[in-house]
Scaffold this active site. Structure first.
Site, PDB file in Angstrom:
ATOM      1  N   LYS A 189      11.113  -6.927 -13.435  1.00 27.18           N
ATOM      2  CA  LYS A 189      10.122  -7.872 -12.856  1.00 27.18           C
ATOM      3  C   LYS A 189      10.372  -9.129 -14.083  1.00 27.18           C
ATOM      4  CE  LYS A 189       5.996  -9.307 -11.418  1.00 27.18           C
ATOM      5  NZ  LYS A 189       4.418  -9.281 -10.945  1.00 27.18           N
ATOM      6  N   ASN A 243       8.779  -9.968  -3.026  1.00 25.27           N
ATOM      7  CA  ASN A 243       8.059  -9.514  -1.897  1.00 25.27           C
ATOM      8  C   ASN A 243       8.678  -8.506  -0.867  1.00 25.27           C
ATOM      9  OD1 ASN A 243       5.292 -10.418  -2.026  1.00 25.27           O
ATOM     10  ND2 ASN A 243       6.079 -12.510  -2.165  1.00 25.27           N
ATOM     11  N   ARG A 269      11.483 -15.641  -7.165  1.00 25.67           N
ATOM     12  CA  ARG A 269      10.387 -14.560  -7.423  1.00 25.67           C
ATOM     13  C   ARG A 269       9.907 -13.990  -6.110  1.00 25.67           C
ATOM     14  NH1 ARG A 269       5.412 -15.112 -11.582  1.00 25.67           N
ATOM     15  NH2 ARG A 269       4.489 -13.194 -11.190  1.00 25.67           N
ATOM     16  N   HIS A 279       1.628  -6.810   4.410  1.00 24.00           N
ATOM     17  CA  HIS A 279       0.505  -7.726   4.057  1.00 24.00           C
ATOM     18  C   HIS A 279      -0.373  -7.577   5.534  1.00 24.00           C
ATOM     19  CE1 HIS A 279       1.717 -10.018   0.650  1.00 24.00           C
ATOM     20  NE2 HIS A 279       1.038  -9.138   0.245  1.00 24.00           N
ATOM     21  N   ARG A 305     -11.116 -23.468 -20.344  1.00 27.11           N
ATOM     22  CA  ARG A 305      -9.824 -24.004 -20.021  1.00 27.11           C
ATOM     23  C   ARG A 305      -8.686 -22.932 -20.872  1.00 27.11           C
ATOM     24  NH1 ARG A 305     -12.561 -28.866 -21.119  1.00 27.11           N
ATOM     25  NH2 ARG A 305     -12.883 -30.005 -19.371  1.00 27.11           N
ATOM     26  N   LYS A 362       0.456 -13.642 -12.845  1.00 27.95           N
ATOM     27  CA  LYS A 362      -0.270 -14.195 -11.766  1.00 27.95           C
ATOM     28  C   LYS A 362      -1.659 -13.406 -11.657  1.00 27.95           C
ATOM     29  CE  LYS A 362       3.142 -14.905  -8.069  1.00 27.95           C
ATOM     30  NZ  LYS A 362       3.485 -14.092  -6.599  1.00 27.95           N
ATOM     31  N   GLU A 400       6.384   0.531  -5.458  1.00 30.83           N
ATOM     32  CA  GLU A 400       6.928  -0.621  -6.014  1.00 30.83           C
ATOM     33  C   GLU A 400       7.915  -0.235  -7.115  1.00 30.83           C
ATOM     34  OE1 GLU A 400       5.883  -3.647  -5.298  1.00 30.83           O
ATOM     35  OE2 GLU A 400       3.836  -3.436  -4.393  1.00 30.83           O
ATOM     36  N   HIS A 454       6.776  -6.930   1.996  1.00 35.15           N
ATOM     37  CA  HIS A 454       5.358  -7.578   1.862  1.00 35.15           C
ATOM     38  C   HIS A 454       5.056  -8.083   3.219  1.00 35.15           C
ATOM     39  CE1 HIS A 454       5.840  -5.792  -2.101  1.00 35.15           C
ATOM     40  NE2 HIS A 454       4.751  -6.220  -2.638  1.00 35.15           N
ATOM     41  N   GLU A 484       7.166 -19.645  -9.068  1.00 31.98           N
ATOM     42  CA  GLU A 484       7.473 -19.297  -7.993  1.00 31.98           C
ATOM     43  C   GLU A 484       7.697 -20.614  -7.158  1.00 31.98           C
ATOM     44  OE1 GLU A 484       5.930 -15.578  -5.582  1.00 31.98           O
ATOM     45  OE2 GLU A 484       4.484 -17.315  -5.663  1.00 31.98           O
ATOM     46  N   HIS A 540      -2.134  -0.372  -0.928  1.00 37.72           N
ATOM     47  CA  HIS A 540      -1.067  -1.457  -1.033  1.00 37.72           C
ATOM     48  C   HIS A 540       0.411  -0.799  -0.900  1.00 37.72           C
ATOM     49  CE1 HIS A 540       0.986  -5.251  -1.792  1.00 37.72           C
ATOM     50  NE2 HIS A 540       1.267  -4.798  -2.860  1.00 37.72           N
TER      51      HIS A 540
HETATM   52  P1  NAD Z   1      -7.090  -0.859  -8.785  1.00 35.88           P
HETATM   53  O1  NAD Z   1      -7.178  -1.729  -9.793  1.00 35.88           O
HETATM   54  O2  NAD Z   1      -8.322  -1.100  -7.446  1.00 35.88           O
HETATM   55  O3  NAD Z   1      -6.989   0.698  -9.085  1.00 35.88           O
HETATM   56  C1  NAD Z   1      -6.981   1.660  -8.063  1.00 35.88           C
HETATM   57  C2  NAD Z   1      -8.038   2.624  -8.141  1.00 35.88           C
HETATM   58  O4  NAD Z   1      -7.716   3.550  -9.476  1.00 35.88           O
HETATM   59  C3  NAD Z   1      -9.519   2.044  -8.560  1.00 35.88           C
HETATM   60  O5  NAD Z   1     -10.331   2.943  -8.078  1.00 35.88           O
HETATM   61  C4  NAD Z   1      -9.534   2.148 -10.086  1.00 35.88           C
HETATM   62  O6  NAD Z   1     -10.976   2.184 -10.664  1.00 35.88           O
HETATM   63  C5  NAD Z   1      -8.902   3.548 -10.102  1.00 35.88           C
HETATM   64  N1  NAD Z   1      -8.089   3.620 -11.512  1.00 35.88           N
HETATM   65  C6  NAD Z   1      -7.451   2.828 -12.381  1.00 35.88           C
HETATM   66  N2  NAD Z   1      -6.809   3.239 -13.308  1.00 35.88           N
HETATM   67  C7  NAD Z   1      -7.360   4.750 -13.359  1.00 35.88           C
HETATM   68  C8  NAD Z   1      -6.872   5.708 -14.206  1.00 35.88           C
HETATM   69  N3  NAD Z   1      -6.103   5.600 -15.261  1.00 35.88           N
HETATM   70  N4  NAD Z   1      -7.652   6.844 -13.887  1.00 35.88           N
HETATM   71  C9  NAD Z   1      -8.469   6.965 -12.997  1.00 35.88           C
HETATM   72  N5  NAD Z   1      -8.466   6.102 -11.939  1.00 35.88           N
HETATM   73  C10 NAD Z   1      -7.973   5.014 -12.124  1.00 35.88           C
HETATM   74  O7  NAD Z   1      -5.765  -1.058  -7.558  1.00 35.88           O
HETATM   75  P2  NAD Z   1      -4.169  -1.478  -8.042  1.00 35.88           P
HETATM   76  O8  NAD Z   1      -3.214  -0.571  -7.095  1.00 35.88           O
HETATM   77  O9  NAD Z   1      -3.907  -1.005  -9.618  1.00 35.88           O
HETATM   78  O10 NAD Z   1      -4.014  -2.907  -7.958  1.00 35.88           O
HETATM   79  C11 NAD Z   1      -4.295  -3.511  -6.639  1.00 35.88           C
HETATM   80  C12 NAD Z   1      -4.439  -4.959  -6.949  1.00 35.88           C
HETATM   81  O11 NAD Z   1      -3.390  -5.549  -7.713  1.00 35.88           O
HETATM   82  C13 NAD Z   1      -4.738  -5.791  -5.870  1.00 35.88           C
HETATM   83  O12 NAD Z   1      -5.998  -6.532  -5.904  1.00 35.88           O
HETATM   84  C14 NAD Z   1      -3.366  -6.675  -5.788  1.00 35.88           C
HETATM   85  O13 NAD Z   1      -3.733  -8.014  -5.231  1.00 35.88           O
HETATM   86  C15 NAD Z   1      -3.203  -6.924  -7.311  1.00 35.88           C
HETATM   87  N6  NAD Z   1      -1.630  -7.224  -7.570  1.00 35.88           N
HETATM   88  C16 NAD Z   1      -1.583  -8.244  -8.259  1.00 35.88           C
HETATM   89  C17 NAD Z   1      -0.384  -8.579  -8.705  1.00 35.88           C
HETATM   90  C18 NAD Z   1       0.025  -9.365  -9.624  1.00 35.88           C
HETATM   91  O14 NAD Z   1       1.250 -10.052  -9.795  1.00 35.88           O
HETATM   92  N7  NAD Z   1      -0.920 -10.206 -10.103  1.00 35.88           N
HETATM   93  C19 NAD Z   1       0.778  -7.916  -8.251  1.00 35.88           C
HETATM   94  C20 NAD Z   1       0.702  -6.465  -7.452  1.00 35.88           C
HETATM   95  C21 NAD Z   1      -0.889  -6.511  -6.975  1.00 35.88           C
HETATM   96  N1  GLY Z   2       3.947  -9.177  -7.207  1.00 32.19           N
HETATM   97  C1  GLY Z   2       4.610 -10.348  -7.231  1.00 32.19           C
HETATM   98  C2  GLY Z   2       4.714 -11.255  -8.062  1.00 32.19           C
HETATM   99  O1  GLY Z   2       4.362 -10.977  -9.333  1.00 32.19           O
HETATM  100  O2  GLY Z   2       5.450 -12.374  -7.949  1.00 32.19           O
END
Ligand code: NAD
Ligand code: GLY
Length: 386
Positions: A250, A269, A265, A276, A144, A166, A208, A272, A260, A289
């Site tokens: 942010k 987007n 918030r 998407h 939990r 998130k 972003e 987006h 949200e 992305h």
């Molecule tokens: P990711 O985590 O897949 O990283 C991208 C690639 O870079 C991967 O292959 C990873 O292994 C590699 N990598 C990471 N750091 C590295 C480094 N320093 N050196 C070498 N390689 C490295 O992708 P991302 O773009 O960081 O994140 C995308 C994800 O984030 C999606 O799943 C999306 O839904 C999520 N997201 C979440 C939020 C949120 O608010 N929680 C917001 C935006 C996106």
């Molecule tokens: N990435 C959108 C949010 O955190 O709300």
């Protein structure tokens, strides 16, 4: 067409959420959320100080990382925790979106059971947004709720996913369908970890950053226009500034609408709704992305022009910055013929209410509003310049 008043009020917010400049490349941003408040430490070469920043000199921890980040970054964090007297280990999942899955999560639960984890065991996410979302959801749901810290290593994770709480994993039918809000206890951003990030992933994160300028801060947008070379060269001071300002913006939004519920918030987007759809149509592997967001921002901006909300120059400024950092701004040719599928995907956007598309649209650089009641045909006309 209706503008969402909660968003319209954003202009009057105090956007400085409590950042302090420690030196050009060392900064701190506070995320003020009452008893869930935390600090974001930003610096160059600060991974070894992670336990000190988090006050984690003892206790137990589990680091979650992926195969691209384990060596050297996650191993450096592991050594730092052990050196500080904490006990724990590291678990490495496959890199990429497929690790945001029930099966990867199940393996992590097994690991926590095997180490007899309890509510004093800290989960440490070292990686990009995939690792942050997965490890955060692990922390939100095991026993939990376990304490959680974020050590983001992609630019996208530094400026977006590591801040705001998130967390989640994907369902086979849709991204991020299973999730929870679970704020980290702290975020440690070592911009030196970006030195190993592939160029395409780095540029994707810049989308972003540019988005924050468009939605909330004209001065920041103008600063980005003047610092293209520094961004492309990954200059440490430029990176520290763009990461800190993005986190600050942010944090200000999250502070006002953590869960949200007010619509505020949703400004995050911008672009987006289109993005998407482009990502889904590309099967999530043709476009990153940030690349989809870059194209989506331009489609949204064209829509704002079409609706008479902004002059075309506002779109032109965005196109110029996005293109100059190497981001795409045009919808891939092979998607232009798939208009009904684009509309179907946009209808799945969580801003859509009662079958009515809603978009975040600029009315100037630095300010956006939520606009309801936009015809799908008007949106489709913005996929191209003509
Ligand atoms: P990711 O985590 O897949 O990283 C991208 C690639 O870079 C991967 O292959 C990873 O292994 C590699 N990598 C990471 N750091 C590295 C480094 N320093 N050196 C070498 N390689 C490295 O992708 P991302 O773009 O960081 O994140 C995308 C994800 O984030 C999606 O799943 C999306 O839904 C999520 N997201 C979440 C939020 C949120 O608010 N929680 C917001 C935006 C996106
Ligand atoms: N990435 C959108 C949010 O955190 O709300």
């Amino acid at each position: 067409m209706v503008n969402c008043p909660a968003v319209a009020n954003l202009r009057s917010f105090e956007l400085s959420s409590g950042s302090s400049l420690m030196s050009d490349s060392h900064q701190q941003v506070s995320v003020q959320l009452g008893d869930r408040s935390y600090d974001i430490r930003i610096g160059n070469g600060i991974l070894a100080e992670t336990p000190q920043y988090l006050g984690q000199k003892s206790g137990r921890f589990l680091i979650v990382t992926d195969e691209h980040v384990q060596n050297p970054h996650a191993n450096d964090v592991l050594q730092a925790f052990r050196g500080a007297g904490a006990q724990g280990s590291i678990v490495t999942v496959a890199a990429g979106e497929r690790s945001k899955s029930l099966s990867a999560l199940s393996t992590l639960y097994d690991k926590l059971v095997a180490m007899s984890a309890n509510r004093r065991t800290t989960i440490v996410a070292v990686g990009g947004g995939v690792i942050g979302d997965l490890a955060g959801f692990l922390a939100a749901t095991y026993a939990r709720g376990l304490p959680f810290v974020q050590v983001p290593t992609t630019l996208l994770a530094m400026v977006d996913s590591s801040v705001g709480g998130k967390t989640g994993i994907n369902h086979t039918k849709g991204k991020n369908l299973i999730g929870a809000f679970h704020q980290p206890r702290g975020v440690v951003i070592d911009i030196q970890t970006l030195n190993t990030l592939p160029d395409r992933e780095y540029r994707s994160g810049l989308a972003e950053v540019i988005k924050y300028g468009v939605i909330l801060d004209e001065q920041f947008f103008a600063w980005l226009e003047d610092n293209i070379d520094g961004m492309l060269n990954r200059d440490a001071n430029v990176l520290a500034h763009i990461v800190a300002r993005s986190c600050e913006l942010k944090a200000a939004v999250v502070r006002e609408d953590e869960f949200e519920t007010t619509g505020l918030r949703a400004v995050l987007n911008y672009g987006h709704t289109f993005a998407h759809a482009f990502e889904a149509l590309s099967g999530y592997d043709e476009l990153l992305h940030g690349e989809a967001v870059s194209i989506g921002m331009i489609c949204a901006s064209r829509l704002a022009v079409r609706l008479g909300r902004i002059p075309a120059e506002v779109t032109d400024r965005q196109v110029a910055v996005l293109k100059s950092v190497g981001l795409p701004v045009e919808v891939p040719e092979n998607q232009l013929t798939r208009q009904q599928e684009i509309v179907d995907c946009m209808m799945l956007d969580k801003k859509t209410v009662d079958g009515q598309l809603r978009f975040i649209l600029p009315d100037s650089i630095g300010h956006v509003e939520t606009v309801e009641g936009v015809d799908a045909s008007a949106a489709l006309e913005c996929l191209t310049t003509t």
